[in-house]
Scaffold this motif. Structure first.
Motif, PDB file in Angstrom:
ATOM      1  N   SER A  35       0.969  -1.389  -0.148  1.00  0.00           N
ATOM      2  CA  SER A  35      -0.030  -0.083  -0.062  1.00  0.00           C
ATOM      3  C   SER A  35       0.738   1.324  -0.151  1.00  0.00           C
ATOM      4  O   SER A  35       0.303   2.369  -0.284  1.00  0.00           O
ATOM      5  N   ASN A  36       1.989   1.264   0.552  1.00  0.00           N
ATOM      6  CA  ASN A  36       3.088   2.139   0.185  1.00  0.00           C
ATOM      7  C   ASN A  36       3.746   2.611  -0.787  1.00  0.00           C
ATOM      8  O   ASN A  36       4.257   3.545  -1.282  1.00  0.00           O
TER       9      ASN A  36
ATOM     10  N   LEU B  97      -5.127  -2.850 -18.159  1.00  0.00           N
ATOM     11  CA  LEU B  97      -5.446  -1.380 -18.086  1.00  0.00           C
ATOM     12  C   LEU B  97      -5.019  -1.101 -16.621  1.00  0.00           C
ATOM     13  O   LEU B  97      -5.210  -1.870 -15.635  1.00  0.00           O
ATOM     14  N   ASN B  98      -4.126   0.049 -16.267  1.00  0.00           N
ATOM     15  CA  ASN B  98      -3.778   0.505 -14.901  1.00  0.00           C
ATOM     16  C   ASN B  98      -3.599   2.007 -15.317  1.00  0.00           C
ATOM     17  O   ASN B  98      -3.211   2.349 -15.967  1.00  0.00           O
ATOM     18  N   PHE B  99      -4.375   2.706 -14.206  1.00  0.00           N
ATOM     19  CA  PHE B  99      -4.105   4.169 -14.346  1.00  0.00           C
ATOM     20  C   PHE B  99      -2.978   4.495 -13.365  1.00  0.00           C
ATOM     21  O   PHE B  99      -2.529   3.841 -12.385  1.00  0.00           O
ATOM     22  N   LEU B 100      -2.260   5.519 -13.944  1.00  0.00           N
ATOM     23  CA  LEU B 100      -1.160   6.084 -13.194  1.00  0.00           C
ATOM     24  C   LEU B 100      -1.281   6.974 -12.145  1.00  0.00           C
ATOM     25  O   LEU B 100      -1.893   8.147 -12.441  1.00  0.00           O
ATOM     26  N   PRO B 101      -1.250   6.711 -10.841  1.00  0.00           N
ATOM     27  CA  PRO B 101      -1.616   7.684  -9.710  1.00  0.00           C
ATOM     28  C   PRO B 101      -0.552   8.764  -9.781  1.00  0.00           C
ATOM     29  O   PRO B 101       0.609   8.760 -10.367  1.00  0.00           O
ATOM     30  N   ASP B 102      -1.213   9.957  -9.268  1.00  0.00           N
ATOM     31  CA  ASP B 102      -0.282  10.998  -9.279  1.00  0.00           C
ATOM     32  C   ASP B 102      -0.392  11.892  -7.754  1.00  0.00           C
ATOM     33  O   ASP B 102      -1.723  11.780  -7.301  1.00  0.00           O
TER      34      ASP B 102
ATOM     35  N   SER C 148       3.142   1.478  -8.601  1.00  0.00           N
ATOM     36  CA  SER C 148       2.911   1.438  -7.235  1.00  0.00           C
ATOM     37  C   SER C 148       1.834   2.746  -6.968  1.00  0.00           C
ATOM     38  O   SER C 148       1.778   3.479  -7.728  1.00  0.00           O
ATOM     39  N   PRO C 149       1.528   2.579  -5.746  1.00  0.00           N
ATOM     40  CA  PRO C 149       0.257   3.464  -5.206  1.00  0.00           C
ATOM     41  C   PRO C 149       0.817   4.835  -5.532  1.00  0.00           C
ATOM     42  O   PRO C 149       0.141   5.803  -5.396  1.00  0.00           O
ATOM     43  N   SER C 150       2.193   5.119  -5.320  1.00  0.00           N
ATOM     44  CA  SER C 150       2.687   6.805  -5.497  1.00  0.00           C
ATOM     45  C   SER C 150       2.457   6.985  -7.077  1.00  0.00           C
ATOM     46  O   SER C 150       2.819   8.265  -7.329  1.00  0.00           O
TER      47      SER C 150
END
Length: 564
Positions: free
Chosen positions: A55-56, A266-271, A317-319
């Protein structure tokens, strides 16, 4: 690019020197698990199959074809062999409530939970009659959804008991079942292209998304933005459908390059700064290349992977900083996406507009052979016009709804702007660049030594505000070392931190704008007090209250003590 072979290793360093990501695609390291050669068989790689970040986003687990589960900690530069399961893994999840635990689906149809610290099995869950292809964990980390071709099951990760089971008719298979981020909604997609949303507590159907008209999309993969408002769906075509989950309508259709014939993942890129409204979508197509696309502009931003060594699947990664992909040759590739997203975070180039019907344009001489006297007159006339007219350039740069003269009148009459629009107005007036990439690079440098013990010098009741203050001040000190030695900076910055505590980038850029444009003379005699500014203050005091100034002089109260 560095390489790591984990063959016959139970632990060690991920890299022996600080990695330098490739400027082309951000590749940091290649990880393999080779099999030693024998007299009768040549050596080959044990293929990695799946990966999952915690999660980190600091570490991830990876499983190979022989059932080995490795844990790689990017931050601590360590890896370890967690388990030898004896069966190939088919799915992984590492974002559970207990941070050291992860779920793994195996080829024997079982679901197991292990602890990476103790390296022991926590639970063994059975119930599927076919291979588990996907594991989705609730935002709380308490529940998990496992999906196979014939059934989907909901598990309670506190008791490791099955709560619900969704059985499917033989002629209608399941494509994917997952939780929407930060909500209690379950999205189910079936092979007949129907998509349903369910309430996770009661399993009541909330809505169904209509099937787009025309050719059958044959959906195979889905991804939702972090705020759970947009759903992307792709399948056996080069078109991606974007659904607005608030209105349950098709938002837009993104067309991929002609070389793409189907979408695998498909995967969204977090920001950090998009508040969950993810704008960049990673698309893995049949050619083994991951293309990152802006879903608003439908522009291809960059791609990862090559035709020679295709990407089988990937995790982000979540970040949003790192990406791990399993490759066609069985290796793992770890990427630093910040290297390739530098261009994305840059502010747009300034727009040059032609102002028509402007009185100032009449002062420009069109005849190059005109006399110098006429040119001087034109310049003088231009200056006079500029004094009597509003700043056209400033008005043109503001949003259409804002007018500089009206904003000045409101501020002069009321002393402040309406609280509802105050932040937006000041961001527009100051023309903040909102350079996400530059600010993220400063934040990534960590806490500046000058502000490591700020809690001792400036105790603040709210620990959250203290952390934000420390982060903003550290970013300013990394940006310019002089701010690391400016003792009054925390007092100056705190009101802005309290006001913009939900948008750290805006807070940083406003402080930087103030220090650069209105406080630049404060540092002319640094580290001594700004004598020029103190002299101006004394002159103002002498004009408005000479008796107070005489009182200060009588008792040797210098301007440095009273004003600085």
């Amino acid at each position: 690019m560095q390489s790591l072979d984990v063959c016959k290793k139970t632990s060690g360093k991920v890299w022996h020197r600080k990695p330098t990501p490739s400027s082309d695609n951000g590749l940091m390291i290649q990880i393999t698990n080779s099999q030693p050669s024998t007299l009768s068989h040549a050596g080959k790689n044990v293929r990695f199959l799946h990966t999952a970040f915690d999660s980190n986003g600091d570490s991830f687990v990876a499983g190979d074809h022989q059932g080995h589960i490795f844990m790689f900690d990017i931050t601590k530069n360590r890896f370890s062999l967690v388990q030898k399961l004896g069966h190939p893994c088919t799915a992984l999840a590492f974002d559970l409530r207990r941070k050291s635990e992860f779920l793994v689906g195996l080829s024997d149809y079982s679901l197991k939970c292990y602890d990476v610290d103790t390296k022991e099995m926590v639970a063994w869950m059975k119930g599927h009659e076919s291979v588990i292809g996907n594991i989705s964990v609730h935002a709380s980390g308490r529940y998990a959804l496992t999906t196979s071709t014939d059934a989907a099951q909901l598990w309670d990760l506190d008791t490791f008991q099955r709560k619900r089971k969704l059985n499917i008719k033989e002629d209608v298979g399941i494509v994917q079942v997952s939780f929407l981020p930060l909500s209690n909604t379950i999205i189910t997609a079936f092979k007949d292209d129907t998509i349903f949303a369910w309430e996770s507590d009661t399993l009541n159907c909330k809505y169904q998304l209509p099937i787009p008209p025309g050719k059958k999309p044959s959906y195979r993969s889905f991804a939702a933005t972090k705020d759970g408002r947009v759903l992307a769906a792709g399948g056996r075509s080069r078109f991606i459908h974007l659904w607005d989950l608030d209105t349950h309508r098709l938002l837009r259709i993104v067309e991929l390059p002609t070389k793409v014939t189907s979408v695998k993942q498909l995967n969204f890129l977090p920001d950090k700064f998009d508040a969950g409204q993810n704008q960049t979508l990673g698309v893995l197509s049949q050619d083994g290349i991951v293309r990152y696309i802006n879903i608003n502009s439908c522009k291809l931003l960059f791609d990862v992977g090559t035709i020679d060594n295709k990407v089988n699947n990937f995790s982000i990664s979540p970040s949003g900083r790192h990406m791990v992909s399993t490759m066609e040759d069985g290796s793992l590739h770890v990427y630093d996406l910040h290297v390739v997203t530098d261009e994305i975070g840059k502010p747009p180039a300034p727009l040059v507009k032609v102002v028509k019907d402007n009185k100032m344009s009449d002062t420009v001489a069109s005849d190059q052979s005109s006399k110098s006297q006429k040119q001087k007159g034109a310049r003088a006339k231009g200056k006079e016009n500029r004094r009597n007219q509003p700043d056209f350039q400033m008005e043109k740069e503001l949003p259409e709804q804002l007018n500089m003269e009206k904003l000045k009148a409101i501020l002069k009459g009321y002393g402040e702007y309406p609280a509802k629009y105050r932040m937006f107005i000041w961001r527009s007036i100051l023309r903040l660049p909102e350079n996400h990439t530059a600010y993220a690079a400063l934040v990534d440098k960590g806490t500046h030594p000058a502000y490591a013990k700020i809690h001792e010098e400036y105790p603040i009741k709210s620990r959250r505000l203290l952390r934000i203050l420390q982060r903003i001040l550290s970013a300013m000190a990394h940006w310019s070392p002089i701010f690391g030695e400016t003792q009054y900076l925390p007092c100056l910055a705190f009101p802005f931190v309290k006001l913009f505590q939900n948008n750290h980038l805006v807070c940083f850029e406003i402080l930087s704008s103030i220090m650069m444009n209105w406080a630049d003379h404060w540092f002319e005699y640094f580290p001594n007090p700004p004598i020029n500014i103190l002299g101006m203050i004394e002159n103002v005091l002498a004009y408005h209250d000479k008796y107070l100034l005489q009182h200060f002089v009588k008792y040797s109260v210098t301007s440095q003590v009273s004003y600085f």
